[in-house]
Design a protein around this motif. Sequence first.
Motif, PDB file in Angstrom:
ATOM      1  N   LYS A  43       0.834  -1.202   0.000  1.00  0.00           N
ATOM      2  CA  LYS A  43       0.000   0.000   0.000  1.00  0.00           C
ATOM      3  C   LYS A  43       0.869   1.252   0.000  1.00  0.00           C
ATOM      4  CE  LYS A  43      -4.025  -2.019   2.304  1.00  0.00           C
ATOM      5  NZ  LYS A  43      -5.005  -1.860   3.409  1.00  0.00           N
ATOM      6  N   GLU A  44       0.274   2.356  -0.383  1.00  0.00           N
ATOM      7  CA  GLU A  44       0.978   3.625  -0.362  1.00  0.00           C
ATOM      8  C   GLU A  44       1.063   4.154   1.072  1.00  0.00           C
ATOM      9  OE1 GLU A  44      -0.216   5.346  -4.791  1.00  0.00           O
ATOM     10  OE2 GLU A  44      -0.739   6.457  -2.990  1.00  0.00           O
ATOM     11  N   ARG A  45       2.075   4.965   1.304  1.00  0.00           N
ATOM     12  CA  ARG A  45       2.208   5.583   2.622  1.00  0.00           C
ATOM     13  C   ARG A  45       1.066   6.566   2.818  1.00  0.00           C
ATOM     14  NH1 ARG A  45       8.143   6.794   4.313  1.00  0.00           N
ATOM     15  NH2 ARG A  45       8.143   7.946   2.352  1.00  0.00           N
ATOM     16  N   GLU A  46       0.517   6.586   4.018  1.00  0.00           N
ATOM     17  CA  GLU A  46      -0.624   7.450   4.297  1.00  0.00           C
ATOM     18  C   GLU A  46      -0.392   8.240   5.584  1.00  0.00           C
ATOM     19  OE1 GLU A  46      -4.253   5.449   5.306  1.00  0.00           O
ATOM     20  OE2 GLU A  46      -3.260   3.978   6.582  1.00  0.00           O
ATOM     21  N   ALA A  47      -1.004   9.403   5.639  1.00  0.00           N
ATOM     22  CA  ALA A  47      -0.937  10.212   6.847  1.00  0.00           C
ATOM     23  C   ALA A  47      -1.870   9.639   7.894  1.00  0.00           C
ATOM     24  CB  ALA A  47      -1.303  11.651   6.536  1.00  0.00           C
ATOM     25  N   VAL A  48      -1.365   9.502   9.104  1.00  0.00           N
ATOM     26  CA  VAL A  48      -2.147   8.988  10.223  1.00  0.00           C
ATOM     27  C   VAL A  48      -2.606  10.137  11.110  1.00  0.00           C
ATOM     28  CG1 VAL A  48      -2.057   7.572  12.304  1.00  0.00           C
ATOM     29  CG2 VAL A  48      -0.963   6.774  10.199  1.00  0.00           C
ATOM     30  N   TYR A  60      -6.474  13.668  12.205  1.00  0.00           N
ATOM     31  CA  TYR A  60      -6.417  12.215  12.327  1.00  0.00           C
ATOM     32  C   TYR A  60      -7.141  11.603  11.139  1.00  0.00           C
ATOM     33  CZ  TYR A  60      -5.000  12.884  17.190  1.00  0.00           C
ATOM     34  OH  TYR A  60      -4.327  13.250  18.328  1.00  0.00           O
ATOM     35  N   SER A  61      -6.561  10.560  10.576  1.00  0.00           N
ATOM     36  CA  SER A  61      -7.249   9.877   9.496  1.00  0.00           C
ATOM     37  C   SER A  61      -8.510   9.222  10.045  1.00  0.00           C
ATOM     38  CB  SER A  61      -6.333   8.840   8.851  1.00  0.00           C
ATOM     39  OG  SER A  61      -6.111   7.761   9.738  1.00  0.00           O
ATOM     40  N   ARG A  62      -9.452   9.003   9.158  1.00  0.00           N
ATOM     41  CA  ARG A  62     -10.730   8.436   9.580  1.00  0.00           C
ATOM     42  C   ARG A  62     -10.531   7.074  10.234  1.00  0.00           C
ATOM     43  NH1 ARG A  62     -15.336   8.097   5.119  1.00  0.00           N
ATOM     44  NH2 ARG A  62     -14.823  10.311   5.120  1.00  0.00           N
ATOM     45  N   SER A  63      -9.564   6.323   9.757  1.00  0.00           N
ATOM     46  CA  SER A  63      -9.378   4.953  10.238  1.00  0.00           C
ATOM     47  C   SER A  63      -8.822   4.881  11.661  1.00  0.00           C
ATOM     48  CB  SER A  63      -8.470   4.183   9.290  1.00  0.00           C
ATOM     49  OG  SER A  63      -7.202   4.792   9.215  1.00  0.00           O
ATOM     50  N   VAL A  64      -8.206   5.973  12.146  1.00  0.00           N
ATOM     51  CA  VAL A  64      -7.609   5.927  13.482  1.00  0.00           C
ATOM     52  C   VAL A  64      -8.251   6.895  14.462  1.00  0.00           C
ATOM     53  CG1 VAL A  64      -5.414   5.313  12.413  1.00  0.00           C
ATOM     54  CG2 VAL A  64      -5.786   7.669  13.161  1.00  0.00           C
ATOM     55  N   LYS A  65      -9.106   7.767  13.977  1.00  0.00           N
ATOM     56  CA  LYS A  65      -9.710   8.780  14.829  1.00  0.00           C
ATOM     57  C   LYS A  65     -10.454   8.125  15.981  1.00  0.00           C
ATOM     58  CE  LYS A  65     -11.905  13.276  14.354  1.00  0.00           C
ATOM     59  NZ  LYS A  65     -12.529  14.233  13.405  1.00  0.00           N
ATOM     60  N   GLY A  66     -10.205   8.618  17.175  1.00  0.00           N
ATOM     61  CA  GLY A  66     -10.824   8.050  18.369  1.00  0.00           C
ATOM     62  C   GLY A  66     -10.000   6.961  19.015  1.00  0.00           C
TER      63      GLY A  66
END
Length: 122
Positions: A43-48, A60-66
């Motif tokens: 996968k491509e590098r993504e901002a967390v 925060y990315s949607r996948s890690v928010k919270g």
Amino acid sequence: QVQLVESGGGLVQPGGSLKLSCAASGFTLDDYDLGWFRQAPGKEREAVSCITKSDGITYYSRSVKGRFTMSRDNAKNTLYLQMNNLKPEDTAVYYCAAGLVNGTEVEENGYWGQGTQVTVSS
């Protein structure tokens, strides 16, 4: 010498927690926009998570928010990423970076750490 050194990665079971650290030397973290990024295999590098120095707004990315929280200790010149309730899809190499453009991209002259592996598996 400008350097970012990550630590704190490892193997953790789903639902577990890890705290990543990113120690800076040769420059002051507080002078830069900062971010945590990750790259999973294939996968491509993504901002967390990213934070701007001007207003302190944190992304925060949607996948890690919270579940993930970025923090900083200016006295130690160190950036942190607290990761809770980890999921197998969080498995990746995590990088810290300094010097961003557009909020979530590292500028051409920005600084990268070497990365730390996080593996979430039972």
